[in-house]
Write an enzyme that holds these catalytic residues in place. Sequence first.
Site, PDB file in Angstrom:
ATOM      1  N   GLY A   1       8.151 -21.397  11.293  1.00  0.00           N
ATOM      2  CA  GLY A   1       6.851 -21.005  11.822  1.00  0.00           C
ATOM      3  C   GLY A   1       6.711 -19.522  12.101  1.00  0.00           C
ATOM      4  O   GLY A   1       7.620 -18.876  12.595  1.00  0.00           O
TER       5      GLY A   1
ATOM      6  N   ARG B   1      17.950 -11.298   8.473  1.00  0.00           N
ATOM      7  CA  ARG B   1      19.278 -11.109   7.899  1.00  0.00           C
ATOM      8  C   ARG B   1      19.956 -12.477   7.825  1.00  0.00           C
ATOM      9  O   ARG B   1      19.689 -13.357   8.637  1.00  0.00           O
ATOM     10  CB  ARG B   1      20.106 -10.120   8.704  1.00  0.00           C
ATOM     11  CG  ARG B   1      20.497 -10.582  10.062  1.00  0.00           C
ATOM     12  CD  ARG B   1      21.133  -9.484  10.908  1.00  0.00           C
ATOM     13  NE  ARG B   1      21.826  -9.962  12.060  1.00  0.00           N
ATOM     14  CZ  ARG B   1      21.325 -10.669  13.059  1.00  0.00           C
ATOM     15  NH1 ARG B   1      20.060 -11.003  13.051  1.00  0.00           N
ATOM     16  NH2 ARG B   1      22.071 -11.041  14.076  1.00  0.00           N
TER      17      ARG B   1
ATOM     18  N   HIS C   1       0.845  -1.194   0.000  1.00  0.00           N
ATOM     19  CA  HIS C   1       0.000   0.000   0.000  1.00  0.00           C
ATOM     20  C   HIS C   1       0.877   1.239   0.000  1.00  0.00           C
ATOM     21  O   HIS C   1       1.927   1.264   0.646  1.00  0.00           O
ATOM     22  CB  HIS C   1      -0.907   0.002   1.230  1.00  0.00           C
ATOM     23  CG  HIS C   1      -1.758  -1.225   1.338  1.00  0.00           C
ATOM     24  ND1 HIS C   1      -2.932  -1.371   0.649  1.00  0.00           N
ATOM     25  CD2 HIS C   1      -1.583  -2.392   2.015  1.00  0.00           C
ATOM     26  CE1 HIS C   1      -3.457  -2.553   0.909  1.00  0.00           C
ATOM     27  NE2 HIS C   1      -2.640  -3.197   1.741  1.00  0.00           N
TER      28      HIS C   1
END
Length: 186
Positions: A139, A177, A113
């Site tokens: 997860g 990272r 957006h």
Amino acid sequence: MKTEKEKMAAGERYWAHGEEMIGHRAKIKPILHKLNVTEYYTDKFHDVINELCPNSAKDLHLEPPFFCDYGEFIYAEENVFINTGAVILDGGTVKIGANTLIAPGVHIYTAGHPLDIEDRKQWEACKPVVIGKDCWIGGHSTICPGVTIGDRSVIGAGAVVTKDVPADSLAVGNPARVVKKLNQSK
């Protein structure tokens, strides 16, 4: 003149909240209901998955509950397993390579957006997500629009992936990272 769905698929700005796009998403809701509620323990389960994701391999496994916007923009190759509670907002294409495992609660987003409030009231745009072969997405990870994750990479649980991850990498954290190279010959 392009339809809003054609603009969305092309990665152009489009109006997601008009009648046309709401209608496309509404067509998917009964199929998601069948997948998530009525067909899990029947021999029709894979037929429902193939109806929901017609551009994916026939052996795609979606562990309910599963949620998506359209289904048709998910391109999963052979032997992909998507565990319970996954959300794929597939306004843009989502390509998932063969033998990839997606853990519970993973969210994959293609829609973005605008930051400007006036633009945000009118538009959104989608960027594709690509997940390579033989990956493991931990997860409750979040994969953001436009990200590519290279083959054989692992994304740690809870990671927020905002940038591309090279092949054979372990990426963790928020923002994710790379902390280790994987699968290196000794």
